[in-house]
Design a protein around this motif. Sequence first.
Motif, short mmCIF file in Angstrom:
data_model
loop_
_atom_site.label_atom_id
_atom_site.label_comp_id
_atom_site.label_asym_id
_atom_site.label_seq_id
_atom_site.Cartn_x
_atom_site.Cartn_y
_atom_site.Cartn_z
N PHE A 1 0.84 -1.19 0.00
CA PHE A 1 0.00 0.00 0.00
C PHE A 1 0.88 1.24 0.00
N VAL A 2 0.58 2.16 -0.91
CA VAL A 2 1.27 3.45 -0.97
C VAL A 2 0.19 4.52 -1.10
N LEU A 3 0.22 5.50 -0.22
CA LEU A 3 -0.75 6.59 -0.25
C LEU A 3 -0.53 7.46 -1.48
N ASP A 4 -1.61 7.77 -2.20
CA ASP A 4 -1.55 8.66 -3.35
C ASP A 4 -0.94 9.99 -2.92
N GLU A 5 -0.05 10.50 -3.75
CA GLU A 5 0.67 11.74 -3.40
C GLU A 5 -0.27 12.93 -3.20
N ARG A 6 -1.40 12.98 -3.90
CA ARG A 6 -2.33 14.10 -3.73
C ARG A 6 -3.03 14.02 -2.38
N LEU A 7 -3.38 12.81 -1.95
CA LEU A 7 -3.97 12.66 -0.61
C LEU A 7 -2.94 13.04 0.45
N ALA A 8 -1.70 12.63 0.25
CA ALA A 8 -0.63 12.96 1.21
C ALA A 8 -0.42 14.46 1.28
N ARG A 9 -0.48 15.13 0.16
CA ARG A 9 -0.24 16.58 0.09
C ARG A 9 -1.40 17.37 0.69
N ASP A 10 -2.63 16.90 0.49
CA ASP A 10 -3.81 17.68 0.85
C ASP A 10 -4.44 17.32 2.18
N SER A 11 -3.83 16.40 2.94
CA SER A 11 -4.39 15.98 4.21
C SER A 11 -3.27 15.50 5.13
N GLN A 12 -3.62 15.35 6.39
CA GLN A 12 -2.64 14.88 7.37
C GLN A 12 -3.22 13.73 8.18
N LEU A 13 -2.42 12.73 8.43
CA LEU A 13 -2.84 11.57 9.20
C LEU A 13 -3.20 11.97 10.62
N LEU A 14 -4.39 11.52 11.07
CA LEU A 14 -4.80 11.71 12.45
C LEU A 14 -4.72 10.42 13.25
N LEU A 15 -5.09 9.29 12.60
CA LEU A 15 -5.23 8.04 13.34
C LEU A 15 -5.23 6.88 12.38
N GLU A 16 -4.61 5.78 12.78
CA GLU A 16 -4.70 4.53 12.03
C GLU A 16 -5.80 3.68 12.64
N LEU A 17 -6.83 3.42 11.86
CA LEU A 17 -7.93 2.54 12.27
C LEU A 17 -7.61 1.12 11.80
N PRO A 18 -8.40 0.13 12.18
CA PRO A 18 -8.08 -1.24 11.77
C PRO A 18 -7.91 -1.42 10.25
N LEU A 19 -8.74 -0.78 9.44
CA LEU A 19 -8.64 -0.89 7.99
C LEU A 19 -8.01 0.33 7.35
N SER A 20 -8.38 1.49 7.82
CA SER A 20 -8.10 2.74 7.11
C SER A 20 -7.24 3.70 7.90
N ASP A 21 -6.58 4.58 7.15
CA ASP A 21 -5.97 5.76 7.75
C ASP A 21 -7.04 6.84 7.80
N LEU A 22 -7.16 7.51 8.94
CA LEU A 22 -8.05 8.65 9.07
C LEU A 22 -7.21 9.90 8.90
N ARG A 23 -7.58 10.72 7.91
CA ARG A 23 -6.81 11.91 7.57
C ARG A 23 -7.72 13.14 7.65
N LEU A 24 -7.16 14.25 8.10
CA LEU A 24 -7.88 15.52 8.13
C LEU A 24 -7.41 16.35 6.94
N ALA A 25 -8.37 16.74 6.09
CA ALA A 25 -8.05 17.58 4.93
C ALA A 25 -7.52 18.93 5.43
N LEU A 26 -6.58 19.48 4.68
CA LEU A 26 -5.93 20.73 5.08
C LEU A 26 -6.72 21.97 4.68
N ASP A 27 -7.87 21.80 4.03
CA ASP A 27 -8.73 22.91 3.62
C ASP A 27 -9.66 23.26 4.79
#
Length: 135
Positions: free
Chosen positions: A4-30
């Motif tokens: 698994f590699v996070l898409d660069e646009r998601l990485a650029r436009d949001s920040q990781l808040l928490l790792e859930l069992p399946l998903s990364d929870l990210r807060l958008a920077l907007d």
Amino acid sequence: MDPFVLDERLARDSQLLLELPLSDLRLALDSRWPWLILVPRRAGISEIFELEPEDQAALLAEQVMIAAALKQATGAEKINIAAIGNIVRQLHVHIVARFSGDANWPGPIWGYGVSRPYSQEDFQTMAAKILEALQ
């Protein structure tokens, strides 16, 4: 199997808040909307139906949990949930708090206006509210 590699646009436009069992929870920077993004950590997946059935169930459970926490943290009138992915093909789910009179209310947020970044303090405050609501 590819990692698994996070898409660069998601990485650029949001920040990781928490790792859930399946998903990364990210807060958008907007800062125009309280806007969370769930990104299932599964390589090569662009559609919910491509997930294994147990991952589909896990993603739904995570969406419900995050949407309830976002509503609690923000007092939103409406929570919008969408997995659009026309530009960023990697499967990700937007969970957005909406209020009467917010930017582009009642229209969709995608493609509207220009992103307004959070101040460092406001970002930390929003992240803390969301994480507290998840406790």
